[in-house]
Design an enzyme around this catalytic site. Structure first.
Site, PDB file in Angstrom:
ATOM      1  N   ASP A   1      20.561  32.999 -34.476  1.00 62.99           N
ATOM      2  CA  ASP A   1      20.950  31.719 -35.081  1.00 62.99           C
ATOM      3  C   ASP A   1      20.747  31.702 -36.584  1.00 62.99           C
ATOM      4  O   ASP A   1      21.271  30.822 -37.269  1.00 62.99           O
ATOM      5  CB  ASP A   1      20.051  30.611 -34.517  1.00 62.99           C
ATOM      6  CG  ASP A   1      20.606  29.977 -33.266  1.00 62.99           C
ATOM      7  OD1 ASP A   1      21.826  30.057 -33.057  1.00 62.99           O
ATOM      8  OD2 ASP A   1      19.815  29.404 -32.498  1.00 62.99           O
TER       9      ASP A   1
HETATM   10  C1  GLC Z   1      16.384  30.570 -30.123  1.00 60.11           C
HETATM   11  C2  GLC Z   1      17.662  29.967 -29.632  1.00 60.11           C
HETATM   12  C3  GLC Z   1      18.623  31.034 -29.169  1.00 60.11           C
HETATM   13  C4  GLC Z   1      18.796  32.081 -30.229  1.00 60.11           C
HETATM   14  C5  GLC Z   1      17.466  32.620 -30.700  1.00 60.11           C
HETATM   15  C6  GLC Z   1      17.599  33.563 -31.858  1.00 60.11           C
HETATM   16  O1  GLC Z   1      15.682  31.133 -29.095  1.00 60.11           O
HETATM   17  O2  GLC Z   1      17.423  29.074 -28.573  1.00 60.11           O
HETATM   18  O3  GLC Z   1      19.851  30.495 -28.821  1.00 60.11           O
HETATM   19  O4  GLC Z   1      19.587  33.103 -29.705  1.00 60.11           O
HETATM   20  O5  GLC Z   1      16.641  31.557 -31.099  1.00 60.11           O
HETATM   21  O6  GLC Z   1      17.985  32.931 -33.022  1.00 60.11           O
HETATM   22  C1  GLC Z   2      16.761  28.978 -33.230  1.00 59.38           C
HETATM   23  C2  GLC Z   2      15.890  29.836 -34.053  1.00 59.38           C
HETATM   24  C3  GLC Z   2      15.254  29.076 -35.168  1.00 59.38           C
HETATM   25  C4  GLC Z   2      16.277  28.269 -35.908  1.00 59.38           C
HETATM   26  C5  GLC Z   2      17.050  27.402 -34.966  1.00 59.38           C
HETATM   27  C6  GLC Z   2      18.105  26.630 -35.665  1.00 59.38           C
HETATM   28  O1  GLC Z   2      15.978  28.177 -32.453  1.00 59.38           O
HETATM   29  O2  GLC Z   2      14.892  30.453 -33.299  1.00 59.38           O
HETATM   30  O3  GLC Z   2      14.557  29.929 -36.008  1.00 59.38           O
HETATM   31  O4  GLC Z   2      15.687  27.503 -36.897  1.00 59.38           O
HETATM   32  O5  GLC Z   2      17.626  28.181 -33.982  1.00 59.38           O
HETATM   33  O6  GLC Z   2      18.742  25.750 -34.810  1.00 59.38           O
END
Ligand code: GLC
Ligand code: GLC
Length: 816
Positions: free
Chosen positions: A487
């Site tokens: 993300d």
């Molecule tokens: C969080 C989000 C997931 C994403 C991951 C890496 O666990 O829920 O959707 O793939 O972060 O950013």
């Molecule tokens: C996921 C990631 C986090 C980020 C978020 C944004 O959960 O783990 O680091 O801030 O996505 O929505």
């Protein structure tokens, strides 16, 4: 250092001191009524949606961290001294404190000066209420007069409003008290048709419903005035902070135990039958009274608790392994499976780190969660798939999130995360492999929940594949869009404005940024699509998907290969990300894992090279970090990833979700020792001994462990709600132990470390039961070469799907 121990027989984790490094939580409820509960009884409850139907309050980020809960107070009416059996909030120096977190229940108790209190908390199956079965024992040689107070603080339903709109909230609170039952009915007179109730089985000496009356001005939950004085004032809340507390007086002979049952629950009424008598403003309690009466009976409580235990025994019985490794056995048989069910129920909504007012259900998250629970609740998995698919857009793209109550795509977040569609194919593939139920492919499912847009689910999958094919960049790799699995890799967002969302701001839209990770994911999904299409009799799609997979594989092996590992991406300017040329972030874990899991590089040596690079650059004793070197300054062109300090979260944290991809890759590449080694590094039970370093619960995975660049290397955060649960379950059960559902049967393909001599497993699969023993001489690291079923040799290592339910097979597999 430990703070407790596993009780594997009882399927419990027993915490033996209350001051754990962080609140160690558990979950109550598995259908509609839920709660979180910490080892000191902190936490809150809600009905279906932790934001929109919050029953009780909880204060995140408080000091102490965990405040607000299901607190019980016991007062010695002779000395005036009082304590809480859960230690919090009074923090007395209690004796024999223990918290037993079990599957769907917690038992918390302790003694203070010869008075023992213990509460069992759980939600009966099929009910919208929670039970606190409180037992008070007089361990003294003399009789004791004890006052018991229970307490909850009601939330005014909408948890975000409840935390922000005080000018309104302080005037709206309303309750009713009838026959000792406290009813919380804020907003019931207007648009709500639901209320909460708080009931107690014992005759009352008094009650409180106004928080200030219970606590006293300028006092906290650690020393409520009502408890201190041993007297409740029968307050009726008007506005301010409605709460519930019952006061019960107990005369206890030496050695005597008394049981008091407390119920907290949620009830809805039909809109046209809300009041009784009709025309009044009094809650109609006709429907709820029988429920309350029933569960105030000890026998009903006992039966509900037994039913809950049996429910879990049955569900976990679908896969039980005996490997000789306690860390493997207890995670696979109990805790990892349990965590998968919790992620199924709650997605990413409510935990010690998720406030319940944040995210909806993630499209990619929910599809991946499915991998971990599909074998336990296939019918509910089917529903979940159809819900998810109904939020898909006509382009094949997806809303990144949807709301569990409305099941609609979330417009605030929107779509454009270009990995999302591929996960739907993988989720459906997992369902088909487990159940063989191809009828799901013919289910009519709308797009964006719009009527008259239905196509068979099968076409949703085709559109998912097409979505990627329609969006490739200059190298032929998939465009990344707003982000892919990571993300925080926001290659089309150059953000210089504080507070701007990295995920939803596309101020560099229309760019050429490509993702090697999505390339690998696409190959995996396209191969599954081909397999599904073949079973669906669609040769055209078989060809399309097979060709697409083959050509994407070539592209990944060229444009995606850096010489010693797979590259990560190409940025907005077409510059490589995750390459030896990059001074920071030169190697990333995700493409190494996903490309190899998709089979890329297994034949030509790339996989082995990439895995060697992972071992050299990314592996640490606490798990495998996400990237290396960590980003030490803000890279405008990379996005959120470089906002995190080094070693945390997506910036070189040990993002536990991705580690199992490497475990699977190692197993596929024929390095079983390495696969298990990585598994053990992040296995929570194997980390129990270092609980003071790890700090999160030793019975469940956390999303992240601080990486090697962080000062707190080894410290976990964001436990419970993470795709880590499903993927680790897949890695250990399907790839290391190798018991893997496939379209045509059950594959027995373990990749066991040299020093193991086999294991045994019970697996229920498509209505049949398999007792499987895998034999392996110590030292061997090969694959299954022989298989017998009920004593008869069968070729290969696939057990064909059972022909009728109720069959039972004894299987022996031999590894040489
Ligand atoms: C969080 C989000 C997931 C994403 C991951 C890496 O666990 O829920 O959707 O793939 O972060 O950013
Ligand atoms: C996921 C990631 C986090 C980020 C978020 C944004 O959960 O783990 O680091 O801030 O996505 O929505």
């Amino acid at each position: 250092m430990r703070y407790g121990h596993f009780d594997d027989e009882g399927r419990e984790y027993v915490i033996t001191r209350p001051d754990t490094p962080l609140p160690w939580i558990n979950y109550l409820g598995s259908e509609a009524y839920f709660g979180i509960i910490s080892n000191t009884a902190g936490g809150y409850s809600f009905y279906r949606d932790a934001r929109l139907r919050r029953l009780t309050r909880y204060r995140y980020n408080n000091a102490p961290l965990d405040l607000g809960g299901r607190y019980v107070y016991l007062r010695d009416d002779e000395s005036g001294e009082y304590f809480s059996p859960s230690w919090q909030p009074t923090q007395r120096e209690v004796d024999d404190y223990s918290c037993r977190h079990g599957l769907g229940y917690s038992i918390i108790g302790s003694s203070y000066k010869g008075i023992r209190g213990e509460a069992l908390y759980f939600v009966p199956l099929g009910e919208n209420l929670e039970i606190w079965r409180i037992r008070v024992t007089n361990d003294r040689r003399t009789p004791a007069k004890v006052s018991l107070f229970d307490s909850v603080e009601f939330c005014l339903w909408e948890a975000l409003e409840d935390n922000t709109n005080f000018q309104r909230n302080y005037s709206t609170g309303q309750v009713e008290v009838e026959d000792g039952v406290i009813y919380h009915k804020t907003e019931y007179r207007e648009r709500r048709d639901h209320f909460a109730f708080f009931a107690c089985s014992a005759p009352l000496a008094g009650f409180e419903t106004q928080r200030d009356a219970f606590l006293g001005a300028y006092r906290g939950w650690d020393r409520p005035i009502a408890v201190e004085t041993g007297k409740a004032s029968d307050s009726i809340a008007h506005g301010w902070q409605p709460m519930g507390a019952h006061h019960v007086k107990l005369d206890l002979a030496p050695g005597e135990t008394r049981e008091v049952i407390v119920l907290l629950g949620y009830q809805e009424n039909p809109r046209d039958d809300k009041f009784d008598p009709a025309g009044s403003q009094t809650i109609n309690k006709k429907r709820v009274k029988p429920v309350i009466a029933r569960y105030l009976q000890p026998a009903a409580v006992e039966k509900a608790f037994t039913d809950l235990r049996d429910h879990w025994t049955n569900m976990l019985g679908i896969l039980q392994v005996r490997t000789g490794s306690e860390h493997v056995d207890r995670m696979v048989n109990i805790w990892n499976a349990y965590q998968c069910m919790v992620t199924f129920n709650l997605s990413r909504s409510a935990s010690g780190f998720e406030s319940g007012i944040g995210r909806g259900m993630g499209f990619r998250d929910s599809n991946q969660d499915l991998l971990g629970f599909v074998h336990m609740v296939p019918t509910r998995a089917r529903e979940r798939i159809l819900d998810i698919a109904a939020t898909q857009l006509p382009t094949g793209g997806a809303y990144h999130q949807y709301q569990p109550l409305t099941k609609r795509g979330n417009n605030d977040v929107g779509g454009g995360f270009n990995d999302d569609p591929a996960w739907l194919v993988l989720g459906v593939a997992a369902y088909l492999k487990e159940t063989g139920d191809t009828s799901i492919l013919d289910e009519p499912v709308p797009y964006d929940n719009k009527p008259d847009t239905e196509t068979p689910l099968y076409e949703h999958l085709q559109r998912s594949i097409q979505y990627t094919l329609d969006r490739v960049g200059p190298h032929g790799l998939p465009l990344i869009g707003r982000a892919d699995w990571n993300d925080c890799l926001n290659l089309n967002c150059f953000s210089e404005t504080p507070g701007e969302s990295f995920q939803t701001t596309e101020n560099k839209g229309g760019g050429v940024a490509e993702s090697v990770f999505v390339g690998g994911l696409f190959v995996l999904a396209a191969d599954e699509m081909a397999a599904i299409a073949r079973r669906h009799g669609d040769e055209a799609e078989v060809k399309l998907a097979t060709d697409a997979s083959a050509s994407m594989t070539k592209i990944v092996e060229t444009a995606g290969w850096d010489g010693s590992w797979f590259r990560r991406a190409y940025d907005y300017f077409g510059r490589v990300v995750g390459s030896d040329e990059c001074p920071e972030g030169s190697i990333f874990i995700e493409p190494q894992g996903m490309c190899i899991v998709a089979g890329i590089g297994l034949q030509n040596g790339m996989a082995d090279k990439a895995l060697a690079s992972v071992a050299e650059r990314l592996a640490t004793p606490h798990g495998i970090v996400l990237n290396n070197p960590a980003f030490t300054y803000y890279h405008l062109e990379l996005g959120e990833i470089s906002t995190y300090p080094e070693g945390y979260k997506e910036n070189a944290g040990i993002f536990c979700h991705t580690n199992p991809w490497i475990m699977i890759a190692e197993a596929m590449a024929g390095h079983p020792d390495k696969a298990l080694d990585y598994y053990m590094r992040i296995n929570p039970s194997a980390r129990e001994e270092i609980s003071d370093v790890h700090r999160c619960e030793p019975y469940v995975y956390a999303q992240m462990i601080a990486g090697k660049d962080a000062p707190t290397h080894g410290e976990a955060k964001n436990s419970w709600l993470s795709g880590t649960a499903a993927w680790n379950f897949v890695a250990i059960s399907q790839w290391i132990l190798g018991i893997r559902a496939e379209y045509d049967g059950l594959r027995i393909d373990p990749a066991l470390p040299a020093d193991w001599d086999g294991f045994s497993v019970t697996r229920r699969f498509r209505g049949a039961r398999y007792e499987i023993t895998v034999h392996k001489p110590k030292g061997a690291v090969g694959r299954v070469t022989r298989l017998t079923v009920d004593g008869r040799a069968v070729p290969g290592n696939l057990l064909t799907a059972p022909t009728r339910p109720g069959q039972s097979f004894v299987v022996e597999a031999f590894v040489e």
